[in-house]
Design an enzyme around this catalytic site. Structure first.
Site, PDB file in Angstrom:
ATOM      1  N   TYR A 162     -24.769 -57.834  12.056  1.00  0.00           N
ATOM      2  CA  TYR A 162     -24.036 -56.886  11.203  1.00  0.00           C
ATOM      3  C   TYR A 162     -24.412 -55.440  11.549  1.00  0.00           C
ATOM      4  CZ  TYR A 162     -23.431 -61.349   8.899  1.00  0.00           C
ATOM      5  OH  TYR A 162     -23.152 -62.674   8.650  1.00  0.00           O
TER       6      TYR A 162
ATOM      7  N   TYR B  56     -25.753 -51.233   1.818  1.00  0.00           N
ATOM      8  CA  TYR B  56     -26.476 -52.181   0.953  1.00  0.00           C
ATOM      9  C   TYR B  56     -27.858 -51.694   0.554  1.00  0.00           C
ATOM     10  CZ  TYR B  56     -23.264 -55.146   3.707  1.00  0.00           C
ATOM     11  OH  TYR B  56     -22.188 -55.675   4.357  1.00  0.00           O
TER      12      TYR B  56
ATOM     13  N   CYS C 120     -20.807 -36.957   7.938  1.00  0.00           N
ATOM     14  CA  CYS C 120     -20.613 -35.957   6.885  1.00  0.00           C
ATOM     15  C   CYS C 120     -20.552 -36.591   5.498  1.00  0.00           C
ATOM     16  CB  CYS C 120     -19.350 -35.173   7.162  1.00  0.00           C
ATOM     17  SG  CYS C 120     -19.456 -34.382   8.748  1.00  0.00           S
TER      18      CYS C 120
ATOM     19  N   ARG D 178     -25.764 -50.764   7.587  1.00  0.00           N
ATOM     20  CA  ARG D 178     -26.421 -51.586   6.559  1.00  0.00           C
ATOM     21  C   ARG D 178     -27.212 -50.790   5.510  1.00  0.00           C
ATOM     22  NH1 ARG D 178     -29.603 -55.342   6.785  1.00  0.00           N
ATOM     23  NH2 ARG D 178     -28.455 -56.751   5.424  1.00  0.00           N
TER      24      ARG D 178
ATOM     25  N   PRO E  11     -25.094 -70.335  10.451  1.00  0.00           N
ATOM     26  CA  PRO E  11     -25.918 -69.127  10.398  1.00  0.00           C
ATOM     27  C   PRO E  11     -25.353 -68.000  11.250  1.00  0.00           C
ATOM     28  CG  PRO E  11     -26.866 -70.712  11.909  1.00  0.00           C
ATOM     29  CD  PRO E  11     -25.637 -71.360  11.338  1.00  0.00           C
ATOM     30  N   GLY E  12     -25.430 -66.792  10.740  1.00  0.00           N
ATOM     31  CA  GLY E  12     -25.046 -65.610  11.519  1.00  0.00           C
ATOM     32  C   GLY E  12     -26.271 -64.736  11.720  1.00  0.00           C
ATOM     33  N   ARG E  13     -26.753 -64.198  10.589  1.00  0.00           N
ATOM     34  CA  ARG E  13     -27.893 -63.279  10.624  1.00  0.00           C
ATOM     35  C   ARG E  13     -29.114 -63.890  11.341  1.00  0.00           C
ATOM     36  NH1 ARG E  13     -28.622 -59.407   6.958  1.00  0.00           N
ATOM     37  NH2 ARG E  13     -27.226 -60.428   5.512  1.00  0.00           N
TER      38      ARG E  13
END
Ligand code: LLP
Length: 423
Positions: free
Chosen positions: A379, A320, A351, A316, A278-280
């Site tokens: 992330y 996404y 910009c 993010r 697991p990361g998130r």
């Protein structure tokens, strides 16, 4: 901190005691805006959740450090008994700097050079390769050694097509029909396949994860004498807490995972090690980004709150269309009449028109308000950049005892140009 009118969505940080008595305004005065803020208690709790996700005895959690590579957080993860899943030599350096030993690190590699393989091999770190050609390359440079293989078990899912990593349409893993070729190459180079892994994608709820587990276990039966099976990461977190979204049901997952693990152990006839990556889940909810509203304007029909959190700081939503809950900390007194909520887009200072934090939110925002972008610990910083030559922000940790610790300095303007002049 002034309260917004009644009917405001759930105040997540207050419920969690996220700031442990600190005022967001004081944090920004001390460390400048924008700022990443982490809470150690929450980070530790998430590590524990994953360690305890099953009671299967031979079980290991490899924290996918790509989610957040801050060295202080990495060393806390290690203290909590986690190992590390890395995806590059840069992440190997970070994991080792944080104290992970080579045998506590697994390199889940994708399309790496022989040079990068050697970097890991020389450090004694196990590599999982994810194509036939990478297995050949590995065999040539590391004859007679241990190797792992990433499969594509055909199951894929995630919060956005860009993060789905299983199934036909993705570049990851070896499809099971190549198993005969795999066996030939293993034999040719006298390689021992010690483990297999897969990762179906990111931000998945229980059902799909379990579908993936079943497929990977079917693949595992085709290899004798594996030492481990790594089921991948991808556990979802609730990004819509202000609307009452509930967390992953770990209890249900526990029962299902344990039954598959125990059943496999019995029929494979070996106390095989199971791993997850697991990361998130580990890093997302312990982190927020604090930013400041610099301007309010209306272009045509649309109202914009312009902040200092551009997509170089937090990518993010831009990448996404990801939803992140927003909290507002008012810095000035307001009359009730001024507190009327209306539809607004929260944007950054880069910009590009794609530069936004939140679209069509029903909020009341004013210049000088401080905002918090919630669930930004995974992330977030790890995908930040210097686009538009903006320095990356600082990172601050609220320790278990409530004390503040600067765990990464804000970059300076000189930092951004130094690699072009110190040649
Ligand atoms: N294992 C492998 C091989 C992975 O590629 C990943 C994530 C993980 C584990 C951890 O997945 P997690 O538990 O964090 O879902 N930047 C995207 C997420 C990309 C995930 C890439 N791979 C985002 O912000 O949503």
């Amino acid at each position: 901190m002034k309260a917004l009118p009644k009917g405001e969505t759930i105040n997540v940080t207050e419920n969690l005691n996220f700031y442990a008595g600190h005022e967001p305004k004081n944090l920004i005065e001390k460390y400048e805006s924008p700022l990443y803020v982490y809470n150690e208690n929450i980070f530790r709790q998430k590590c524990k959740d994953m360690k305890n996700i099953v009671s299967y005895e031979n079980f290991q959690v490899n924290y996918a450090i790509k989610a957040n590579t801050n060295l202080t957080l990495l060393s806390i993860a290690r203290e909590e008994g986690l190992c590390a899943d890395v995806s590059s030599s840069g992440e190997i350096v970070a994991a080792m700097a944080a104290g992970f030993l080579p045998n506590e690190i697994i390199f889940i590699a994708n399309n790496i050079s022989a040079k990068e393989m050697l970097f890991a091999i020389e450090k004694g770190i196990l590599i999982s390769v994810d194509s036939i050609s990478q297995l050949e390359t590995y065999g040539k440079i590391a004859k007679g050694s241990n190797v792992a293989i990433r499969f594509n078990s055909g199951i894929g899912g995630g919060h956005h097509e860009k993060v789905i990593t299983g199934g036909d349409g993705t570049k990851f893993g070896i499809m099971p029909e190549y198993i005969p070729q795999i066996k030939e190459i293993l034999k040719k180079y006298n390689l021992k396949l010690v483990g297999i892994n897969h990762h179906i994608g990111s931000q998945n709820w229980g059902d799909l994860y379990i579908d993936g587990v079943k497929e990977l276990l079917n693949i595992a039966y085709q290899f004798k004498d594996l030492e481990f099976i790594d089921l991948g990461g991808g556990f979802a977190i609730p990004y819509n807490k202000q609307n009452g979204e509930k967390p992953l049901n770990l209890e249900v997952l526990k029962q299902l995972l344990e039954s598959y693990m125990n059943e496999f152990k019995e029929s494979y006839g070996k106390n095989i090690k199971f791993m997850i990556e697991p990361g998130r889940y580990i890093a997302a909810e312990c982190g927020i980004v604090l930013g400041t509203v610099n301007s309010i304007k209306t272009n045509g029909e649309i109202k914009y709150a312009g902040t200092d959190v551009g997509f170089s700081v937090f990518a993010r939503p831009t990448l996404y269309d990801a939803h992140h809950d927003i909290e507002i900390y008012r810095q000035s007194n307001n009359s009730e009449a001024e507190n009327i909520k209306e539809e607004i887009n929260i944007v950054g200072n880069q910009c590009e028109s794609g530069d936004y934090i939140a679209k069509e939110r029903y909020l009341n925002l004013k210049e000088e308000d401080i905002i918090a972008i919630l669930d930004a610990g995974a992330y977030g910083y790890s995908m930040s950049s210097n686009y538009n030559h903006r320095p990356r922000p600082a990172e601050v940790l609220i320790r278990e005892d409530g004390s503040l610790e600067l765990i990464r300095k804000r970059e300076s303007l000189e930092d951004i140009i130094k690699n072009m002049i110190d040649l």
